[in-house]
Design a protein around this motif. Structure first.
Motif, PDB file in Angstrom:
ATOM      1  N   LEU A   1      36.690  81.257  24.964  1.00  0.00           N
ATOM      2  CA  LEU A   1      36.672  80.703  26.012  1.00  0.00           C
ATOM      3  C   LEU A   1      35.507  80.124  26.583  1.00  0.00           C
ATOM      4  O   LEU A   1      35.241  79.028  27.043  1.00  0.00           O
ATOM      5  N   PRO A   2      34.272  81.023  26.859  1.00  0.00           N
ATOM      6  CA  PRO A   2      32.962  80.552  26.966  1.00  0.00           C
ATOM      7  C   PRO A   2      32.646  79.465  26.352  1.00  0.00           C
ATOM      8  O   PRO A   2      31.954  78.507  26.929  1.00  0.00           O
ATOM      9  N   LEU A   3      32.951  79.625  25.090  1.00  0.00           N
ATOM     10  CA  LEU A   3      32.420  78.562  23.992  1.00  0.00           C
ATOM     11  C   LEU A   3      32.993  77.264  24.442  1.00  0.00           C
ATOM     12  O   LEU A   3      32.528  76.221  24.680  1.00  0.00           O
TER      13      LEU A   3
ATOM     14  N   LEU B   1      39.886  80.615  32.314  1.00  0.00           N
ATOM     15  CA  LEU B   1      39.954  82.000  32.317  1.00  0.00           C
ATOM     16  C   LEU B   1      41.274  82.336  32.960  1.00  0.00           C
ATOM     17  O   LEU B   1      41.901  83.204  32.795  1.00  0.00           O
ATOM     18  N   LEU B   2      41.533  81.326  34.117  1.00  0.00           N
ATOM     19  CA  LEU B   2      42.733  81.874  34.873  1.00  0.00           C
ATOM     20  C   LEU B   2      43.911  81.396  34.201  1.00  0.00           C
ATOM     21  O   LEU B   2      44.883  82.325  33.923  1.00  0.00           O
ATOM     22  N   LEU B   3      43.981  80.096  33.300  1.00  0.00           N
ATOM     23  CA  LEU B   3      45.074  79.802  32.676  1.00  0.00           C
ATOM     24  C   LEU B   3      45.163  80.568  31.248  1.00  0.00           C
ATOM     25  O   LEU B   3      46.431  80.894  31.213  1.00  0.00           O
ATOM     26  N   PHE B   4      44.200  80.670  30.426  1.00  0.00           N
ATOM     27  CA  PHE B   4      44.723  81.435  29.142  1.00  0.00           C
ATOM     28  C   PHE B   4      44.147  82.849  29.172  1.00  0.00           C
ATOM     29  O   PHE B   4      44.606  83.558  28.508  1.00  0.00           O
ATOM     30  N   GLY B   5      43.423  83.416  30.176  1.00  0.00           N
ATOM     31  CA  GLY B   5      43.058  84.804  30.330  1.00  0.00           C
ATOM     32  C   GLY B   5      44.299  85.558  31.134  1.00  0.00           C
ATOM     33  O   GLY B   5      44.855  86.473  30.767  1.00  0.00           O
TER      34      GLY B   5
ATOM     35  N   TRP C   1      46.383  84.867  26.284  1.00  0.00           N
ATOM     36  CA  TRP C   1      45.804  84.608  24.875  1.00  0.00           C
ATOM     37  C   TRP C   1      44.352  85.171  24.826  1.00  0.00           C
ATOM     38  O   TRP C   1      44.022  85.291  23.761  1.00  0.00           O
ATOM     39  N   ALA C   2      43.676  85.041  25.847  1.00  0.00           N
ATOM     40  CA  ALA C   2      42.088  85.466  25.537  1.00  0.00           C
ATOM     41  C   ALA C   2      41.683  86.608  26.378  1.00  0.00           C
ATOM     42  O   ALA C   2      42.516  86.856  27.570  1.00  0.00           O
TER      43      ALA C   2
END
Length: 322
Positions: free
Chosen positions: A190-192, A153-157, A162-163
């Motif tokens: 992301l959760p998946l 979450l921290l990296l891609f969100g 991106w998310a």
């Protein structure tokens, strides 16, 4: 189907129901206070209290309460949520599809990928690819579910954007059709991925170990001696025989997967049963907590039943061994 085997599930289901009925009523004081708590009773009017007492027969002996409880369950009445001000079953059913979507996809994807990686790793035992996969899986297997979710979450969100940071779909976006589907997938990804990464290691390690044992069997040497192609030996003979312990373990993985999903839903603010349970705990909405736990345990029971059915299909010897 063996009757004694089916009776085990029926007994387990009855034990779950009885525990769900008995535990709140063992708390000292009257059942209304035990089930709804002081906080709810402050917000309730005397008319509402009287209605709940009459509806669940809380002023009657235990056997009458049990009959009323089971009758209510048969009609889908799990109680009244004072936080959401509606029936518990309506609240749970509005959140449950999101959890089933997340855990169902994660279960299928992690099982397929873990099984294929386990076969390839076991067949190539001692190679660099085997060592790399084994190290990676042991590293992932040691990580807590929620920690992987927070990192992603921290990296891609947050960092890359991106998310989305939470939710199951964009609010007030007005998406329909394929746009709505893509929006749901965008929020689910992301959760998946977090849940799949956590669940990969058990399937991979079990398949790899089963492959190492199966590859030493005489029928594999016979298959090699007859000149069969490597792919056929690896998947049709060794892989198929390595599948049985993996399927057995799948049933035991289900409770862990659902527990992991509950934590990940809170991390990603995903509107599933985990988020609902967190809200119910914060609000001390005891009927809602009971309803969520009952639905989750029954879901685990049904999933284990389906896994057992699959196991019998894969290995008919089990049918006669029971």
């Amino acid at each position: 189907m063996n009757i004694s085997w089916l009776s085990n599930y029926i007994i387990s289901f009855l034990i779950i129901l009885i525990l769900n009925f008995v535990l709140p009523r063992m708390v000292p004081g009257d059942p209304l206070h035990a089930i709804y708590g002081e906080e709810a009773l402050i917000a309730m009017t005397p008319e509402m209290e009287a209605e709940i007492i009459k509806r669940f027969a809380l002023d009657q002996p235990w056997h009458t309460q049990l009959i009323t409880y089971i009758t209510a369950l048969i009609t889908g009445d799990l109680g009244y949520s004072y936080y959401y001000r509606t029936g518990v079953s309506d609240v749970v059913l509005s959140f449950l599809p999101w959890t089933l979507l997340l855990t169902g996809l994660a279960f299928v994807i992690s099982s397929c990928i873990g099984f294929i990686l386990g076969i390839e790793s076991g067949y190539r035992r001692g190679s660099k690819l085997d060592g790399c996969m084994l190290s990676s899986m042991m590293f992932l297997g040691g990580m807590p579910d929620f920690f992987i979710g927070i990192v992603l979450l921290l990296l891609f969100g947050v960092a890359l954007g991106w998310a989305p940071l939470g939710g199951a779909m964009s609010p007030y976006a007005g998406h329909t059709g394929i746009d709505l589907l893509l929006d749901i997938v965008h929020h689910l990804i992301l959760p998946l991925i977090s849940l799949v990464l956590v669940q990969l290691a058990p399937t991979y390690l079990l398949t790899r170990n089963a492959m190492l044992t199966t590859l030493r069997a005489r029928f594999i040497m016979t298959a090699k001696a007859t000149g069969l192609k490597e792919g056929a030996i690896r998947y049709r003979h060794a892989g198929r025989n390595s599948l049985l312990p993996v399927v057995t373990a799948m049933g035991m993985r289900v409770p862990h997967m659902i527990t992991g999903a509950l934590f990940l839903e809170i991390v990603f603010s995903y509107p599933g049963v985990g988020t609902l349970l967190n809200t119910a705990l914060s609000a001390r909405d005891y009927p809602l907590i009971q309803g969520v736990l009952l639905i989750v345990t029954v879901t685990v029971l049904i999933t284990n039943f389906l896994v057992d059915m699959t196991y019998i299909r894969l290995d008919p010897r089990v049918r006669y061994a029971r």
